[in-house]
Design an enzyme around this catalytic site. Structure first.
Site, PDB file in Angstrom:
ATOM      1  N   SER A  17       0.799  -1.225   0.000  1.00  0.00           N
ATOM      2  CA  SER A  17       0.000   0.000   0.000  1.00  0.00           C
ATOM      3  C   SER A  17       0.835   1.280   0.000  1.00  0.00           C
ATOM      4  O   SER A  17       0.500   2.228  -0.722  1.00  0.00           O
ATOM      5  CB  SER A  17      -0.963  -0.004   1.184  1.00  0.00           C
ATOM      6  N   LYS A  66     -10.232  -4.998  10.693  1.00  0.00           N
ATOM      7  CA  LYS A  66     -11.336  -4.387   9.945  1.00  0.00           C
ATOM      8  C   LYS A  66     -12.614  -4.245  10.761  1.00  0.00           C
ATOM      9  O   LYS A  66     -13.342  -3.258  10.615  1.00  0.00           O
ATOM     10  CB  LYS A  66     -11.598  -5.177   8.665  1.00  0.00           C
ATOM     11  N   ASN A  87     -12.401  -0.839   5.848  1.00  0.00           N
ATOM     12  CA  ASN A  87     -10.997  -0.865   5.449  1.00  0.00           C
ATOM     13  C   ASN A  87     -10.472   0.521   5.092  1.00  0.00           C
ATOM     14  O   ASN A  87      -9.287   0.678   4.804  1.00  0.00           O
ATOM     15  CB  ASN A  87     -10.781  -1.815   4.262  1.00  0.00           C
ATOM     16  N   GLY A 130     -13.440 -10.335   8.848  1.00  0.00           N
ATOM     17  CA  GLY A 130     -13.589  -8.997   8.305  1.00  0.00           C
ATOM     18  C   GLY A 130     -13.388  -8.916   6.806  1.00  0.00           C
ATOM     19  O   GLY A 130     -14.105  -8.180   6.113  1.00  0.00           O
ATOM     20  N   SER A 131     -12.440  -9.675   6.270  1.00  0.00           N
ATOM     21  CA  SER A 131     -12.198  -9.641   4.827  1.00  0.00           C
ATOM     22  C   SER A 131     -13.374 -10.214   4.058  1.00  0.00           C
ATOM     23  O   SER A 131     -13.785  -9.677   3.021  1.00  0.00           O
ATOM     24  CB  SER A 131     -10.917 -10.407   4.493  1.00  0.00           C
ATOM     25  N   ASN A 151     -17.252 -21.642   7.072  1.00  0.00           N
ATOM     26  CA  ASN A 151     -16.244 -21.169   8.010  1.00  0.00           C
ATOM     27  C   ASN A 151     -16.072 -22.226   9.086  1.00  0.00           C
ATOM     28  O   ASN A 151     -17.021 -22.932   9.441  1.00  0.00           O
ATOM     29  CB  ASN A 151     -16.683 -19.839   8.634  1.00  0.00           C
ATOM     30  N   THR A 153     -15.702 -21.822  12.142  1.00  0.00           N
ATOM     31  CA  THR A 153     -16.598 -21.462  13.239  1.00  0.00           C
ATOM     32  C   THR A 153     -17.943 -21.105  12.616  1.00  0.00           C
ATOM     33  O   THR A 153     -18.121 -19.999  12.101  1.00  0.00           O
ATOM     34  CB  THR A 153     -16.051 -20.259  14.032  1.00  0.00           C
ATOM     35  N   PRO A 154     -18.896 -22.021  12.605  1.00  0.00           N
ATOM     36  CA  PRO A 154     -20.136 -21.805  11.850  1.00  0.00           C
ATOM     37  C   PRO A 154     -20.933 -20.600  12.312  1.00  0.00           C
ATOM     38  O   PRO A 154     -21.642 -19.977  11.508  1.00  0.00           O
ATOM     39  CB  PRO A 154     -20.912 -23.113  12.047  1.00  0.00           C
ATOM     40  N   ARG A 156     -19.895 -17.720  12.990  1.00  0.00           N
ATOM     41  CA  ARG A 156     -19.417 -16.539  12.263  1.00  0.00           C
ATOM     42  C   ARG A 156     -20.033 -16.481  10.866  1.00  0.00           C
ATOM     43  O   ARG A 156     -20.386 -15.398  10.379  1.00  0.00           O
ATOM     44  CB  ARG A 156     -17.892 -16.577  12.166  1.00  0.00           C
TER      45      ARG A 156
END
Length: 281
Positions: A17, A66, A87, A130-131, A151, A153-154, A156
């Protein structure tokens, strides 16, 4: 006091960046003071306020901050509110305004640079952090038919789907169900698992069809493992996150400086340095 800009992450030393925004600044004749700041999660909020006190007026935020950035914003764009993730930060007085440009940047990269038509595609999104939250709404807006989120962790994944507000098009499934999900025209890795050099993606080949494009939101070494799996699985196209990085940066630059820079020059420069991760096979 000189206006300062930064990208916050952990780790963040690898970030392109600063180079991107320096190039944009030269193109537009704007002096840009932009640096990378590494902050652990428990130091992010204090570090962000110290940055503001030292002249910080705009910032990009990458993993794992994020969602924390979302929480500090007094005002938000509609897309950031929907994503629950930020972001891009803009200082307004003594408060932060938040946006998410990842999704629009990724869609622009896939459609304009790689020539993909996202309409009518079935999409698998791996990850729910977050992404993932930052890009999911943009794909729904771009016309995909179905978004399936998995995921480890379901809960989430369920939270992400609830935030989308489109139960007919966006659904969550258990990681253990991957073999039962059928095939997809678009598979997007939004996890940071590839940052572990020993990781190996072992996803079912049944996820892939003759039209599948595999996308990793990471770039550089962090994208190697997933894209290696995608090539071995004979995905039609493989795309890393470099183009998304450039396009979302251009959107951030527009918000901070009032002009959207051209992106092809900086993209080609960065791509030449990452030939091993060529955008399309």
């Amino acid at each position: 006091m000189t206006d300062r800009y930064a990208v916050f992450g952990h780790p963040v030393a690898h970030s392109k960046s600063p180079q991107i925004h320096a190039t944009f600044g030269r193109q537009e004749g704007i002096a840009v003071d932009y640096r990378a700041i590494d902050l652990a999660p428990d130091a992010f909020l204090a570090g962000l306020e110290a940055f503001a006190a030292d002249g910080g007026v705009g910032a990009n935020v990458t993993s794992p901050h994020k969602e924390a950035a979302f929480s500090v914003c007094t005002t938000l764009t509609a897309r950031a509110r929907r994503a629950g993730s930020v972001n891009t930060l803009l200082r307004k007085g003594d408060r932060w305004h938040g946006d998410t440009t990842d999704g629009i940047g990724l869609v622009r990269d896939l459609t304009d640079r790689h020539g993909l038509d996202l309409r009518g595609r079935r999409m698998l999104l791996i990850g729910a952090g977050g992404s993932a939250r930052s890009v999911a709404p943009a794909f729904l807006d771009a016309g995909i038919t179905e978004l399936v989120v998995v995921n480890r962790t379901p809960e989430r994944a369920d939270e992400l789907i609830d935030a989308m507000g489109e139960p007919g098009r966006a659904i969550s499934r258990y990681w253990e169900d991957l073999r039962e999900l059928g095939d997809f025209e678009l598979i997007v890795n939004a996890t940071s698992a590839g940052r572990d050099r020993d990781v190996e993606f072992k996803l079912p080949l049944s996820l892939v069809n003759s039209m599948t494009t595999a996308v990793d939101l990471n770039y550089g070494e962090a994208a190697i493992a997933f894209l290696a799996w995608a090539r071995a699985a004979n995905c039609r196209n493989t795309v890393d996150g470099l183009g998304m990085l450039v396009e979302q940066a251009a959107e951030s630059f527009l918000q901070w400086h009032g002009v959207r820079p051209q992106t092809d020059e900086v993209y080609q420069t960065l791509r030449q340095g990452a030939a091993v991760l060529a955008g399309e096979d």
